[in-house]
Design a protein around this motif. Structure first.
Motif, PDB file in Angstrom:
ATOM      1  N   SER A 148      -0.787   3.787   7.027  1.00 35.38           N
ATOM      2  CA  SER A 148       0.127   4.829   6.534  1.00 35.38           C
ATOM      3  C   SER A 148       1.410   4.869   7.338  1.00 35.38           C
ATOM      4  CB  SER A 148      -0.555   6.197   6.576  1.00 35.38           C
ATOM      5  OG  SER A 148      -1.640   6.212   5.688  1.00 35.38           O
ATOM      6  N   LEU A 149       1.298   4.737   8.634  1.00 33.88           N
ATOM      7  CA  LEU A 149       2.492   4.725   9.480  1.00 33.88           C
ATOM      8  C   LEU A 149       3.352   3.503   9.188  1.00 33.88           C
ATOM      9  CD1 LEU A 149       0.932   5.919  12.851  1.00 33.88           C
ATOM     10  CD2 LEU A 149       2.447   7.222  11.341  1.00 33.88           C
ATOM     11  N   GLU A 150       2.720   2.364   9.019  1.00 31.81           N
ATOM     12  CA  GLU A 150       3.467   1.141   8.695  1.00 31.81           C
ATOM     13  C   GLU A 150       4.110   1.239   7.311  1.00 31.81           C
ATOM     14  OE1 GLU A 150       5.301  -2.484   8.931  1.00 31.81           O
ATOM     15  OE2 GLU A 150       4.416  -1.292  10.548  1.00 31.81           O
ATOM     16  N   ALA A 151       3.428   1.899   6.380  1.00 32.60           N
ATOM     17  CA  ALA A 151       3.968   2.045   5.021  1.00 32.60           C
ATOM     18  C   ALA A 151       5.274   2.828   5.023  1.00 32.60           C
ATOM     19  CB  ALA A 151       2.940   2.722   4.119  1.00 32.60           C
ATOM     20  N   ALA A 152       5.451   3.695   5.992  1.00 30.94           N
ATOM     21  CA  ALA A 152       6.703   4.451   6.091  1.00 30.94           C
ATOM     22  C   ALA A 152       7.877   3.521   6.372  1.00 30.94           C
ATOM     23  CB  ALA A 152       6.598   5.514   7.180  1.00 30.94           C
ATOM     24  N   ARG A 153       7.610   2.347   6.946  1.00 28.67           N
ATOM     25  CA  ARG A 153       8.662   1.383   7.277  1.00 28.67           C
ATOM     26  C   ARG A 153       8.694   0.190   6.329  1.00 28.67           C
ATOM     27  NH1 ARG A 153       6.158   2.838  12.159  1.00 28.67           N
ATOM     28  NH2 ARG A 153       4.812   1.018  12.068  1.00 28.67           N
ATOM     29  N   ASN A 154       7.642   0.023   5.537  1.00 28.18           N
ATOM     30  CA  ASN A 154       7.497  -1.168   4.708  1.00 28.18           C
ATOM     31  C   ASN A 154       7.322  -0.758   3.247  1.00 28.18           C
ATOM     32  OD1 ASN A 154       6.356  -3.362   3.272  1.00 28.18           O
ATOM     33  ND2 ASN A 154       5.454  -4.202   5.128  1.00 28.18           N
ATOM     34  N   PRO A 155       8.382  -0.880   2.434  1.00 27.79           N
ATOM     35  CA  PRO A 155       8.307  -0.443   1.039  1.00 27.79           C
ATOM     36  C   PRO A 155       7.221  -1.151   0.216  1.00 27.79           C
ATOM     37  CG  PRO A 155      10.578  -0.877   1.679  1.00 27.79           C
ATOM     38  CD  PRO A 155       9.712  -1.357   2.799  1.00 27.79           C
ATOM     39  N   GLU A 156       6.978  -2.421   0.477  1.00 26.25           N
ATOM     40  CA  GLU A 156       5.939  -3.136  -0.270  1.00 26.25           C
ATOM     41  C   GLU A 156       4.554  -2.572   0.046  1.00 26.25           C
ATOM     42  OE1 GLU A 156       6.261  -7.363   0.243  1.00 26.25           O
ATOM     43  OE2 GLU A 156       8.359  -7.373  -0.401  1.00 26.25           O
ATOM     44  N   LEU A 157       4.300  -2.306   1.309  1.00 25.72           N
ATOM     45  CA  LEU A 157       3.031  -1.709   1.697  1.00 25.72           C
ATOM     46  C   LEU A 157       2.919  -0.292   1.148  1.00 25.72           C
ATOM     47  CD1 LEU A 157       0.341  -1.791   3.195  1.00 25.72           C
ATOM     48  CD2 LEU A 157       1.573  -1.139   5.288  1.00 25.72           C
ATOM     49  N   ALA A 158       4.014   0.445   1.158  1.00 24.80           N
ATOM     50  CA  ALA A 158       4.007   1.805   0.608  1.00 24.80           C
ATOM     51  C   ALA A 158       3.622   1.790  -0.871  1.00 24.80           C
ATOM     52  CB  ALA A 158       5.373   2.466   0.808  1.00 24.80           C
ATOM     53  N   ALA A 159       4.153   0.833  -1.627  1.00 24.29           N
ATOM     54  CA  ALA A 159       3.819   0.731  -3.050  1.00 24.29           C
ATOM     55  C   ALA A 159       2.328   0.434  -3.227  1.00 24.29           C
ATOM     56  CB  ALA A 159       4.667  -0.349  -3.704  1.00 24.29           C
ATOM     57  N   LEU A 160       1.792  -0.456  -2.412  1.00 23.17           N
ATOM     58  CA  LEU A 160       0.374  -0.782  -2.479  1.00 23.17           C
ATOM     59  C   LEU A 160      -0.478   0.436  -2.120  1.00 23.17           C
ATOM     60  CD1 LEU A 160      -1.901  -2.837  -2.850  1.00 23.17           C
ATOM     61  CD2 LEU A 160      -1.576  -3.486  -0.466  1.00 23.17           C
ATOM     62  N   MET A 161      -0.082   1.176  -1.095  1.00 25.01           N
ATOM     63  CA  MET A 161      -0.826   2.376  -0.685  1.00 25.01           C
ATOM     64  C   MET A 161      -0.802   3.433  -1.793  1.00 25.01           C
ATOM     65  SD  MET A 161      -2.016   1.924   2.495  1.00 25.01           S
ATOM     66  CE  MET A 161      -2.176   3.535   3.232  1.00 25.01           C
ATOM     67  N   ARG A 162       0.349   3.598  -2.453  1.00 25.12           N
ATOM     68  CA  ARG A 162       0.440   4.554  -3.573  1.00 25.12           C
ATOM     69  C   ARG A 162      -0.489   4.138  -4.710  1.00 25.12           C
ATOM     70  NH1 ARG A 162       5.767   4.785  -1.941  1.00 25.12           N
ATOM     71  NH2 ARG A 162       6.412   3.148  -3.371  1.00 25.12           N
ATOM     72  N   GLU A 163      -0.556   2.843  -4.978  1.00 21.22           N
ATOM     73  CA  GLU A 163      -1.427   2.338  -6.036  1.00 21.22           C
ATOM     74  C   GLU A 163      -2.892   2.592  -5.692  1.00 21.22           C
ATOM     75  OE1 GLU A 163      -2.484  -2.025  -7.767  1.00 21.22           O
ATOM     76  OE2 GLU A 163      -0.351  -1.594  -7.453  1.00 21.22           O
ATOM     77  N   MET A 164      -3.279   2.332  -4.450  1.00 24.39           N
ATOM     78  CA  MET A 164      -4.655   2.581  -4.018  1.00 24.39           C
ATOM     79  C   MET A 164      -4.981   4.072  -4.100  1.00 24.39           C
ATOM     80  SD  MET A 164      -4.860  -0.096  -0.796  1.00 24.39           S
ATOM     81  CE  MET A 164      -5.921   0.995   0.093  1.00 24.39           C
ATOM     82  N   ARG A 165      -4.045   4.912  -3.677  1.00 26.46           N
ATOM     83  CA  ARG A 165      -4.248   6.361  -3.717  1.00 26.46           C
ATOM     84  C   ARG A 165      -4.421   6.838  -5.156  1.00 26.46           C
ATOM     85  NH1 ARG A 165      -1.164  11.347  -3.824  1.00 26.46           N
ATOM     86  NH2 ARG A 165      -1.883  12.772  -2.205  1.00 26.46           N
ATOM     87  N   ALA A 166      -3.613   6.296  -6.064  1.00 23.05           N
ATOM     88  CA  ALA A 166      -3.701   6.703  -7.470  1.00 23.05           C
ATOM     89  C   ALA A 166      -5.076   6.385  -8.044  1.00 23.05           C
ATOM     90  CB  ALA A 166      -2.600   6.028  -8.276  1.00 23.05           C
ATOM     91  N   GLY A 167      -5.625   5.229  -7.705  1.00 24.60           N
ATOM     92  CA  GLY A 167      -6.953   4.875  -8.195  1.00 24.60           C
ATOM     93  C   GLY A 167      -8.026   5.806  -7.668  1.00 24.60           C
ATOM     94  N   ALA A 168      -7.963   6.114  -6.390  1.00 29.94           N
ATOM     95  CA  ALA A 168      -8.942   7.033  -5.794  1.00 29.94           C
ATOM     96  C   ALA A 168      -8.799   8.429  -6.393  1.00 29.94           C
ATOM     97  CB  ALA A 168      -8.755   7.078  -4.281  1.00 29.94           C
ATOM     98  N   PHE A 169      -7.574   8.854  -6.634  1.00 28.33           N
ATOM     99  CA  PHE A 169      -7.356  10.192  -7.161  1.00 28.33           C
ATOM    100  C   PHE A 169      -7.826  10.315  -8.602  1.00 28.33           C
ATOM    101  CE2 PHE A 169      -5.701  10.768  -3.237  1.00 28.33           C
ATOM    102  CZ  PHE A 169      -4.935  11.893  -3.048  1.00 28.33           C
ATOM    103  N   GLN A 170      -7.814   9.223  -9.353  1.00 30.60           N
ATOM    104  CA  GLN A 170      -8.360   9.265 -10.715  1.00 30.60           C
ATOM    105  C   GLN A 170      -9.848   9.584 -10.681  1.00 30.60           C
ATOM    106  OE1 GLN A 170      -7.350   5.574 -12.622  1.00 30.60           O
ATOM    107  NE2 GLN A 170      -5.199   6.140 -12.869  1.00 30.60           N
TER     108      GLN A 170
END
Length: 88
Positions: A7-29
Motif C-alpha cells: 500500500s505504501l509503495e502503491a502511493a508512489r507507483n501508479p501501476e501498482l496502485a491500479a493493481l491494488m484497486r483492482e484487487m480491492r474491488a474483487g474482494a469488496f464484491q
C-alpha cells in the motif's frame, strides 16, 4: 506486513496502485454480496466502509493479534453496527 508495504509503495507507483484497486474491488464484491444477503438495503458507501474496516481488522489480527475474538465473532459485531447506520 507485506500488504502495508504494498500500500505504501502503491502511493508512489501508479501501476501498482491500479493493481491494488483492482484487487480491492474483487474482494469488496464478495463482501458486498455477503453483507447484502443480511442487509439488502445497505448502501455502496456503507459497504465500502465495511470493507475498509475489515481490511484494518485483518491487518490488526495478523500484526498485533487483536481483536482476540474469532473472525466470525468480529464480523457478527462489525457488520450490524456499520450497516445499521443511515445517512440522511
Amino acid at each position: 506486513m507485506a500488504r502495508v508495504e504494498l500500500s505504501l509503495e502503491a502511493a508512489r507507483n501508479p501501476e501498482l496502485a491500479a493493481l491494488m484497486r483492482e484487487m480491492r474491488a474483487g474482494a469488496f464484491q464478495v463482501i458486498a454480496r455477503k453483507a447484502r444477503a443480511v442487509h439488502p438495503d445497505a448502501t455502496d458507501e456503507q459497504l465500502d466502509a465495511l470493507g475498509s474496516v475489515l481490511t484494518g481488522l485483518s491487518l490488526d489480527r495478523i500484526t498485533l493479534g487483536v481483536p482476540a475474538m474469532s473472525p466470525r465473532d468480529v464480523l457478527a459485531a462489525v457488520i450490524p453496527a456499520l450497516l445499521s447506520q443511515r445517512h440522511h
